[in-house]
Scaffold this active site. Sequence first.
Site, mmCIF file in Angstrom:
data_model
loop_
_atom_site.group_PDB
_atom_site.id
_atom_site.type_symbol
_atom_site.label_atom_id
_atom_site.label_comp_id
_atom_site.label_asym_id
_atom_site.label_seq_id
_atom_site.Cartn_x
_atom_site.Cartn_y
_atom_site.Cartn_z
ATOM 1 N N HIS A 77 0.817 -1.218 0.000
ATOM 2 C CA HIS A 77 0.000 0.000 0.000
ATOM 3 C C HIS A 77 0.850 1.269 0.000
ATOM 4 O O HIS A 77 0.536 2.241 0.681
ATOM 5 C CB HIS A 77 -0.979 -0.007 1.171
ATOM 6 N N HIS A 78 1.932 1.247 -0.802
ATOM 7 C CA HIS A 78 2.779 2.421 -0.996
ATOM 8 C C HIS A 78 2.911 2.736 -2.485
ATOM 9 O O HIS A 78 4.021 2.840 -3.006
ATOM 10 C CB HIS A 78 4.175 2.179 -0.397
ATOM 11 N N PRO A 79 1.807 2.883 -3.219
ATOM 12 C CA PRO A 79 1.910 3.077 -4.667
ATOM 13 C C PRO A 79 2.498 4.447 -5.022
ATOM 14 O O PRO A 79 2.203 5.450 -4.385
ATOM 15 C CB PRO A 79 0.457 2.970 -5.131
#
Length: 540
Positions: free
Chosen positions: A474-476
């Site tokens: 969840h670090h796009p």
Amino acid sequence: MTTMEGEYDFIVTGAGSAGCVVASRLSESGRYRVLLLEAGIRDSSPWIHIPIGYTKAFANPRINWMFDSAPEKALNNRTLYLPRGKVLGGTSSINGMVYMRGDPSDYDHWRQLGCEGWDWDSVLPFFKKAENNQRGADEFHGVGGPLRVSDPPHIWPLAKAMVEAAVQAGIPRTADFNGAQKEGTGHYQTTTNNARRWSAAAAYLRPARNRQNLTIVTEAHATRVLIENGRAVGVEYRTPRGQHTARARGEVIVSGGAYGSPHLLQLSGLGPAELLNELGISTVRDMPAVGANLHDHFNTYGTYRLSQAVTLNDLARSAPRKLMAGVQYAFGRRGLMSTTGLFAGAFLRSDPRLERPDIQINMSAWSTAERDRNGIHPHPFPGITLSPVHLRPEGRGTVRLKSPDPFASPEIRFNFLKSDYDMQALIFGIRTCRKIAAQPALAPYIAEEIAPGTKFSSDAELADVIRANGVSNHHPVGTCRMGNGTDAVVDARLRVHGVVGLRVADASVMPAIIAGNTNAPTIMIGEKAAAMILDDARAA
């Protein structure tokens, strides 16, 4: 019917980690009229502000976009659940609150990619400007900034044991992951204040809300940037009251995040012409790079059953423990509710020949049986998680419109595990977690390995486990990449190539992902973007 909503000097679309910063800084002097549009609601839920409450926000459609990826070929065609904040503060209002900047060499790499002014020495002042660190000021940290950065309110024995076990496994101890020595193991600092979440909304919007020159509109979904004669002149947006248009005298700043920003640009006619033509969207400028270069950290899980009831699993499944935790938090900001449960971690290299860490191991005081769009469901026994995260993935994906309907989610495709290196780094991470779990410091706690499970031992078996269970961290980033040439969307001042008066300011501009959690760097991008916008406005 479209309602005209007036004219502003600056319009910011998206009140996330960067958007809150930009709107606050642009309105700070009182000289400029600023409109901030946020598709979500206000950050009024108490679960946003209680640190452990992020487990409640993980799959709450009222404050979460709840995206899904396209099927990932290398992950057995699984789709991945992708939470993103749909609320003031954006994902900084629903994340795990870890304060991490990445490695200084990450930013020097940006400069080498053609992003002048984004090297470590250039960005450090903006990290320090944003920060109000509990530890005080030094060459790496600042005080007096809006963003509160805190040490854990209490070092839990279990967290201490996990760090000590990592040291026993041969990982050096570090006192500050954002200081002189990043590589090593230690306790995380978090974006909290007095045991409450300190999101970008709390840090930047709360002090700015009463400014007469700042208008904040929630439930305002930006549907198109208006571009006339090569210049951005306004924004169309939809609220429960209908369609609206706001005009911009100066600039439009898009801050929708790695998924939202390319989505809005494509809806506005900026993107791959072939895709836009297929969907009946008039092409303003053919920009194949819009929505390209998507990448993210990838992780898997090492789960361990404990012999002692000292984890968040035990809190979640016991009404008396919940009551006690609630009392402790309400009357003293103490107890497990005052924490994130993500106490500590380690940074290391999967190959000694590497110059910088490429693996992060998160050490969590909980374990999950399921973690998807239906929520986070802990195991029915005490458990912890040692989660290896690959920080330098080689796979690159895309964010592309699926429909001209602005309310339809885009297609999100990562192409995870593209290379053998991507896989081998994670296998190394699993083996390192096992080594940590086997140390004397954790011997009084750990009863058995639950996942992957000791029956999986060969590289091939572990690779199968990773393909079956690995997920986005969840670090796009990267979908409106900064740089020069046709493979970039914005220049080093974050101006969209070929369009006057339009910038992008959020994690989507990162040309390459940093080695660590991305919230603090995104806030830094907001600070630097605002400074550049104001400099250009004064020079005009």
